[in-house]
Design a protein around this motif. Structure first.
Motif, PDB file in Angstrom:
ATOM      1  N   PHE A 102       0.829  -1.201   0.000  1.00  0.00           N
ATOM      2  CA  PHE A 102       0.000   0.000   0.000  1.00  0.00           C
ATOM      3  C   PHE A 102       0.867   1.256   0.000  1.00  0.00           C
ATOM      4  O   PHE A 102       1.873   1.322   0.711  1.00  0.00           O
ATOM      5  N   PHE A 103       0.442   2.241  -0.797  1.00  0.00           N
ATOM      6  CA  PHE A 103       1.188   3.494  -0.936  1.00  0.00           C
ATOM      7  C   PHE A 103       0.238   4.666  -0.696  1.00  0.00           C
ATOM      8  O   PHE A 103      -0.925   4.630  -1.088  1.00  0.00           O
ATOM      9  N   ASP A 104       0.769   5.716  -0.054  1.00  0.00           N
ATOM     10  CA  ASP A 104      -0.067   6.878   0.218  1.00  0.00           C
ATOM     11  C   ASP A 104      -0.084   7.841  -0.972  1.00  0.00           C
ATOM     12  O   ASP A 104       0.489   7.552  -2.026  1.00  0.00           O
ATOM     13  N   LYS A 105      -0.709   9.008  -0.792  1.00  0.00           N
ATOM     14  CA  LYS A 105      -0.853   9.976  -1.886  1.00  0.00           C
ATOM     15  C   LYS A 105       0.494  10.478  -2.400  1.00  0.00           C
ATOM     16  O   LYS A 105       0.622  10.875  -3.549  1.00  0.00           O
ATOM     17  N   LYS A 106       1.508  10.458  -1.539  1.00  0.00           N
ATOM     18  CA  LYS A 106       2.835  10.931  -1.924  1.00  0.00           C
ATOM     19  C   LYS A 106       3.724   9.801  -2.452  1.00  0.00           C
ATOM     20  O   LYS A 106       4.930   9.955  -2.602  1.00  0.00           O
ATOM     21  N   ASN A 107       3.084   8.654  -2.695  1.00  0.00           N
ATOM     22  CA  ASN A 107       3.762   7.468  -3.230  1.00  0.00           C
ATOM     23  C   ASN A 107       4.755   6.855  -2.238  1.00  0.00           C
ATOM     24  O   ASN A 107       5.717   6.200  -2.621  1.00  0.00           O
ATOM     25  N   LYS A 108       4.515   7.071  -0.972  1.00  0.00           N
ATOM     26  CA  LYS A 108       5.346   6.475   0.075  1.00  0.00           C
ATOM     27  C   LYS A 108       4.715   5.164   0.527  1.00  0.00           C
ATOM     28  O   LYS A 108       3.520   5.109   0.826  1.00  0.00           O
ATOM     29  N   LYS A 109       5.533   4.118   0.595  1.00  0.00           N
ATOM     30  CA  LYS A 109       5.009   2.811   0.980  1.00  0.00           C
ATOM     31  C   LYS A 109       4.687   2.763   2.466  1.00  0.00           C
ATOM     32  O   LYS A 109       5.454   3.225   3.305  1.00  0.00           O
TER      33      LYS A 109
ATOM     34  N   ASP B  88     -11.295   4.148   8.674  1.00  0.00           N
ATOM     35  CA  ASP B  88      -9.979   4.720   8.981  1.00  0.00           C
ATOM     36  C   ASP B  88      -9.197   5.037   7.715  1.00  0.00           C
ATOM     37  O   ASP B  88      -8.426   5.992   7.682  1.00  0.00           O
ATOM     38  N   TYR B  89      -9.410   4.206   6.659  1.00  0.00           N
ATOM     39  CA  TYR B  89      -8.692   4.416   5.398  1.00  0.00           C
ATOM     40  C   TYR B  89      -9.573   4.028   4.213  1.00  0.00           C
ATOM     41  O   TYR B  89     -10.477   3.198   4.340  1.00  0.00           O
ATOM     42  N   ILE B  90      -9.254   4.633   3.054  1.00  0.00           N
ATOM     43  CA  ILE B  90      -9.837   4.225   1.786  1.00  0.00           C
ATOM     44  C   ILE B  90      -8.727   3.583   0.962  1.00  0.00           C
ATOM     45  O   ILE B  90      -7.626   4.132   0.845  1.00  0.00           O
TER      46      ILE B  90
ATOM     47  N   PHE C 273      -7.100  15.424   3.032  1.00  0.00           N
ATOM     48  CA  PHE C 273      -7.588  14.069   3.260  1.00  0.00           C
ATOM     49  C   PHE C 273      -6.414  13.094   3.106  1.00  0.00           C
ATOM     50  O   PHE C 273      -5.902  12.887   2.016  1.00  0.00           O
ATOM     51  N   ASP C 274      -5.983  12.514   4.208  1.00  0.00           N
ATOM     52  CA  ASP C 274      -4.795  11.645   4.187  1.00  0.00           C
ATOM     53  C   ASP C 274      -5.127  10.169   4.361  1.00  0.00           C
ATOM     54  O   ASP C 274      -4.268   9.366   4.698  1.00  0.00           O
ATOM     55  N   LYS C 275      -6.373   9.825   4.102  1.00  0.00           N
ATOM     56  CA  LYS C 275      -6.794   8.446   4.333  1.00  0.00           C
ATOM     57  C   LYS C 275      -6.599   7.539   3.128  1.00  0.00           C
ATOM     58  O   LYS C 275      -6.851   6.351   3.208  1.00  0.00           O
ATOM     59  N   PHE C 276      -6.191   8.088   1.987  1.00  0.00           N
ATOM     60  CA  PHE C 276      -6.103   7.296   0.760  1.00  0.00           C
ATOM     61  C   PHE C 276      -4.885   6.383   0.741  1.00  0.00           C
ATOM     62  O   PHE C 276      -3.764   6.818   1.006  1.00  0.00           O
ATOM     63  N   LEU C 277      -5.109   5.114   0.372  1.00  0.00           N
ATOM     64  CA  LEU C 277      -4.032   4.166   0.127  1.00  0.00           C
ATOM     65  C   LEU C 277      -4.248   3.533  -1.231  1.00  0.00           C
ATOM     66  O   LEU C 277      -5.375   3.201  -1.595  1.00  0.00           O
ATOM     67  N   ARG C 278      -3.173   3.382  -1.996  1.00  0.00           N
ATOM     68  CA  ARG C 278      -3.241   2.715  -3.300  1.00  0.00           C
ATOM     69  C   ARG C 278      -2.591   1.346  -3.185  1.00  0.00           C
ATOM     70  O   ARG C 278      -1.488   1.221  -2.657  1.00  0.00           O
ATOM     71  N   LEU C 279      -3.261   0.349  -3.704  1.00  0.00           N
ATOM     72  CA  LEU C 279      -2.699  -1.001  -3.726  1.00  0.00           C
ATOM     73  C   LEU C 279      -1.983  -1.200  -5.054  1.00  0.00           C
ATOM     74  O   LEU C 279      -2.613  -1.195  -6.114  1.00  0.00           O
ATOM     75  N   LYS C 280      -0.668  -1.361  -4.994  1.00  0.00           N
ATOM     76  CA  LYS C 280       0.113  -1.545  -6.222  1.00  0.00           C
ATOM     77  C   LYS C 280       0.357  -3.028  -6.474  1.00  0.00           C
ATOM     78  O   LYS C 280       0.519  -3.824  -5.539  1.00  0.00           O
TER      79      LYS C 280
END
Length: 346
Positions: free
Chosen positions: A226-233, A293-295, A315-322
């Motif tokens: 999972f990575f946040d909006k800033k592409n940090k794992k 808690d997260y999207i 909004f800092d709840k976003f996570l991207r699944l790579k």
């Protein structure tokens, strides 16, 4: 129900005849097939919906990006307009070029890879040829686009819904009859389990070989985290938290299965594939997010959601699944590379 079945079968028969005539026109050159000066690899499928074409294009690029100057041509599904464009991340959004071209380009920011969107693929080819910087073109979703000659045709088919168990639309989900698998140079069975049994592999190969003698490979999905909006794992995902899964892809079940496997507590909202989110959708997502808690969203969906950045600024709840694609057996990698190289040298 009986009459509906008859109607669907009749429609399928009519579509089959139309497709056959179209392919015969190409086979006998009654429709002109343009040829590029640059070698072309097409990645596509027979069925409607997702088989992992874009992740496999990215996979293919990674195999050759260090030895070739690659350009990708995508139709840019879901974009407004049909003008041929070179994709520039800071200049265009998904509405102008589509989500998949943005996803491909973002994976190779520090490389020479170029991505183009073109409804008429040969227009994209001419643009690439004029720039004189490319020595390999990859078509994303090009199996049915026969107006452009390709040196290698890669056909993808799903492990749990292979083409040989499917039927032509609207009875099934095939865009063409099974017999047209013969146009492929390579067949890849996608979304396989990591521990694919030799017995099952043999059965699948046996069924595919009824339609094509092309080499057959097997790939699976590797989840990178999972990575946040800033592409940090995010290295430690909290299983005690509540997650809302937002997807707009053809088959999100693989994501759901993975999240269950790693023990996440989640609820899901799935939109149609390539769904263009509206402001009302974003407001609804933000409202629902208060209960979670997260999207979590897929990489492809993120390129459509980030268009609404002004709503997500605080909004800092976003996570991207790579994800990335891998062979189920790493020994296939050398063989695959050698076949591609051999076919390109013809």
């Amino acid at each position: 129900m009986f009459f509906l079945k008859i109607i669907l079968n009749l429609l399928s028969l009519i579509i089959s005849v139309v497709i056959k005539i179209r392919n015969l026109f190409f086979d006998y050159r009654l429709i002109k097939i343009q040829k590029s000066k640059i070698p072309v690899i097409s990645v596509g499928n027979l069925n409607i919906g997702g088989t992992g074409k874009t992740p496999h294009v990215i996979f293919l690029i990674k195999l050759f990006v260090d030895e070739k100057n690659i350009s990708v041509i995508s139709r840019g599904y879901g974009r407004i307009g049909n003008k041929t464009k070179k994709v520039i991340l800071k200049k265009f959004n998904h509405i102008e070029v589509g989500d998949e071209p943005l996803e491909i380009k973002s994976n190779f920011i520090n490389s020479k890879l170029e991505v183009y969107v073109s409804n008429f693929r040969y227009e994209g080819v001419k643009l690439i040829e004029n720039e004189k910087k490319c020595d390999l073109i990859i078509l994303d979703d090009g199996f049915q686009h026969r107006y452009l000659h390709r040196d290698i045709n890669i056909l993808l088919t799903l492990y749990d819904k292979p083409f040989y168990d499917d039927r032509l639309f609207p009875v099934g989900k095939l865009r063409e009859n099974r017999s047209y698998v013969k146009r492929s140079d390579i067949v890849i069975v996608t979304n396989c389990p990591n521990n694919l049994e030799k017995r099952k592999r043999k059965i699948i190969k046996s069924n595919i070989l009824k339609y094509s003698t092309s080499p057959i490979f097997f790939t699976s999905v590797k989840y990178l985290g999972f990575f946040d909006k800033k592409n940090k794992k995010i290295n430690n995902i909290n299983r005690e938290k509540k997650y809302l899964i937002i997807t707009g892809i053809a088959n999100p079940n693989y994501i759901y299965e993975y999240l269950k496997k790693i023990g996440l507590n989640f609820e899901k909202i799935n939109y149609k594939d390539h769904y263009n989110f509206k402001i009302s959708d974003i407001k609804e997502i933000l409202s629902l997010s208060k209960k979670f808690d997260y999207i979590i969203t897929s990489e492809k969906d993120w390129f459509r959601l980030k268009h609404f950045n002004k709503f997500f600024n605080n909004f800092d709840k976003f996570l991207r699944l790579k994800i990335e694609i891998k062979f189920t057996d790493e020994n296939q990698k050398i063989y695959f590379h050698s076949i591609i190289s051999k076919l390109l040298s013809k």
